[in-house]
Design a protein around this motif. Sequence first.
Motif: not given
Ligand code: MN
Length: 456
Positions: A86, A90, A119, A152-153, A426
């Motif tokens: 992804h 965030q 991420d 995704e988030e 995050h």
């Molecule tokens: Mn994540």
Amino acid sequence: MTALDHARAQGEQYRQQLHDLLRIPSISTDPDYAGEVLRAAEWIAADLRRIGAANVEIMPTGGHPVVYGEYRAAGANALTVLVYGHYDVQPASMEDGWDSEPFEPVERDGKIYARGSSDDKGQMFIHLKAFESLLANGGCPVNLKFVLEGEEEIGSANLQRFIQQHADKLTADVCVISDTGMRDIKQPAIIYALRGLTYMQLDVQGPARDLHSGGYGGMVHNPALALAQIIAKLHNADNSIAVPSFYDDVLALSDLEREQLAIQDIPLEKLRAETGVSADWGESAFTRRERISARPTMEINGLLSGWTGAGAKTVLPAKAMAKISCRLVANQDPQKIYELVRDYIASITPPSITAELTLINGGDPAIVDLSGAPMQAAVRAYERGWGVAPIFAREGGSIPVVADFKRILGIDSILMGFGLNTDGAHGPNEHFVIEMFHKGIDTAISFYEELGKQGA
Ligand code: MN
Ligand code: BES
Ligand code: MN
């Protein structure tokens, strides 16, 4: 030259490219950033085209688009791998405690600091660069289908429909995802279980408007208090969840798995050092490792009510709100859990207020089959890339698409994550260890080469 040599020779350039991607604030949750999410999709599509992927397109969904690209030149006798990742991230801003701008990547102490570095842009990019290195050195020994999503988030709400609509196009033998973590830099891990999620909002309404707490306090039920009273009834004294039937579908751990998880338990000292808490919490009948990976939870993610500014205001607020989420384990169903929680809260709501529970998003838990041949290829790839065999581990986080790929396409996902728990995903100062980026590319190259030895 081999693909591995090529990847090392190009390493510096690959990192500079990753920096360019990290500069795009593709925050999926904030509608103001929709243009940036699209810009990230376009950037990735352009890179895939430049590398040499075929049929690259930005495919619309009900929300942010999917970047698709493929490589079929390995031929009909070779395996086809679906590569998922992804490119959304965030939110992040300096006020959250960052030491440098979250969307201005900097390298220091062997790490790349930027939102999305771990991420999942950095991890996703590993597969693009492994593919690039293989193509530059004789070709990729397996067929690839890249499915890179932008939601995704925020729960991948539109992806299930997308997979259903394009199921024919997406057929593959196995899926690979790098969006999880390892325990530490020396010990690679393949994740075989992820938790699911039911994310909810609870709105409590009392009087029609805020009231003077002197004039009405004592005869009007305070919604902040009522919310606290409801929340206090969500757990039992032993810290288990009080909602009737909540555990009905939980798959019990076998004695063998409990033995294996016991070896991976988290020392209290490590938890203290990592988080700053002085004691742990939870169901004492289970180890800490079990509690964060094989047991469901009910968390309060946010609370809002009344006066929270400076000084005092004697007010009896009209409403109160809580964000509540449950991490789920196999075989719990997110919709069913929502309904159980909703009915339980209705049953304990006093007549002096109203309480409404709405479902925000959800995702299924997943357990991956460890016995397939592609999994063996992954193990050998780690042995080459890291010099040690990976451990098999459970994770507490969620990647909702893993269950969707299994249900709709019938394929298992190999969760080859290169993040670390300490990467700050995050949170502020998210970073990706540079060595993990390069070893990740090596491991991905080895994985595709090992899979190339297996026929379709
Ligand atoms: Mn994540
Ligand atoms: N990469 C994480 C999931 C993850 C985190 C897996 C830690 C393993 C260990 C992913 O981007 C994520 O944050 N997922 C969300 C999903 C939710 C929004 C449906 C999560 O777990 O909160
Ligand atoms: Mn992720």
